[in-house]
Design a protein around this motif. Structure first.
Motif, short mmCIF file in Angstrom:
data_model
loop_
_atom_site.label_atom_id
_atom_site.label_comp_id
_atom_site.label_asym_id
_atom_site.label_seq_id
_atom_site.Cartn_x
_atom_site.Cartn_y
_atom_site.Cartn_z
N ALA A 95 0.83 -1.21 0.00
CA ALA A 95 0.00 0.00 0.00
C ALA A 95 0.86 1.26 0.00
N GLN A 96 1.95 1.24 0.76
CA GLN A 96 2.85 2.39 0.80
C GLN A 96 3.47 2.67 -0.56
N ALA A 97 3.59 1.62 -1.40
CA ALA A 97 4.12 1.80 -2.75
C ALA A 97 3.06 2.31 -3.72
N GLY A 98 1.85 2.55 -3.23
CA GLY A 98 0.79 3.09 -4.06
C GLY A 98 0.01 2.06 -4.84
N LEU A 99 0.13 0.78 -4.45
CA LEU A 99 -0.57 -0.29 -5.15
C LEU A 99 -1.78 -0.74 -4.33
N HIS A 141 5.07 -4.06 -13.41
CA HIS A 141 4.27 -4.11 -12.19
C HIS A 141 4.84 -5.13 -11.21
#
Length: 265
Positions: A95-99, A141
């Protein structure tokens, strides 16, 4: 503790669990060379999703996700415990990686997970967290997903991408297993060359640049765990060690890679 490496493992046919051959030897050697991890996260080519899913079961079931094999194969179990806290940590990093990411509390261990782990850690006493891959989103990805989880390597977690260095099931039907498919060695040689050069861009563009890419991988899902493991190695410099485990049935290369690199640039 020092950061663990990341691994790419060609898990082969489900029958590898009954007939481990050279793969079993290579994985046993690798296990002896590695520090013992406190947990293992495996991105499997047999768990596909639109966005990352992280298995958070406390006791994941052994899933026999195949058909038409001998009864002895379905009797095999890999009763490793889960690691819900590691699953939550992995989801936090993703989540911190924006995924986008979700936890799946009911996911078991498919054969892309338990077949290689039976050879790597046969005692099934290290907690395991399965991770899905998203082949429609492409190799970049998967690289980003691996990079997002790279900090786990410094927390005693072994990150594994489980797929196959070549995977063309059309060749399983009617092919002579004693005759090696002509695309196998050129393709695996190209992959090794790019890894030794550290040419990540070429590996991301393998569909266009690699020889016989369409024959080696009619679909992407079995090679993309390599991109995951490569991303997990480092966002910068890395070393790649190839462990040759032979070629099964004339078309299924069983290469294993160990990646070492800093977790940060």
């Amino acid at each position: 503790m020092n950061a663990l490496p990341s691994l790419f493992i060609s898990h082969g046919s489900p029958m590898t669990a009954l007939e481990p051959k050279l793969t079993g030897q290579r994985l046993a050697e690798l296990a002896r060379a590695l520090p013992r991890p406190r947990a293992i996260v495996v991105a499997s080519a047999h768990w596909l999703s639109h966005a990352p899913l992280v298995g958070a079961a406390a006791q994941p079931q052994t899933v026999h996700d195949f058909g038409g094999f001998p009864p002895a194969l379905y009797a095999l179990q890999y009763p490793a415990p889960g690691a819900p806290e590691v699953a939550r940590r992995a989801a936090e990093l993703i989540a911190q990686a924006g995924l986008p990411v979700q936890l799946d509390p009911g996911r078991g261990l498919d054969h892309g997970v338990w077949v290689p782990l039976r050879m790597l850690y046969p005692q099934a006493d290290i907690p395991v967290v399965p991770l899905s891959i998203q082949p429609r989103l492409g190799p970049a990805h998967q690289l980003a997903l691996g990079r997002a989880l790279a900090p786990l390597r410094e927390e005693g977690v072994l990150l594994i991408g489980s797929g196959s260095i070549t995977h063309n099931l059309h060749d399983w039907r009617g092919a002579d297993p004693a005759v090696e498919a002509p695309y196998v060695r050129p393709f695996i040689g190209w992959v090794e060359q790019q890894l030794q050069r550290g040419d990540v861009d070429a590996l991301l563009d393998y569909r266009r640049q690699a020889p016989y890419a369409e024959q080696a991988h009619p679909t992407d899902e079995h090679l993309q765990p390599l991109h995951f493991a490569l991303g997990a190695a480092s966002a910068g410099a890395f070393t790649a060690q190839r462990l040759d485990a032979g070629i099964e049935m004339g078309f299924l290369a069983m290469d294993i890679y160990r990646f070492d690199g800093p977790c940060e640039d």
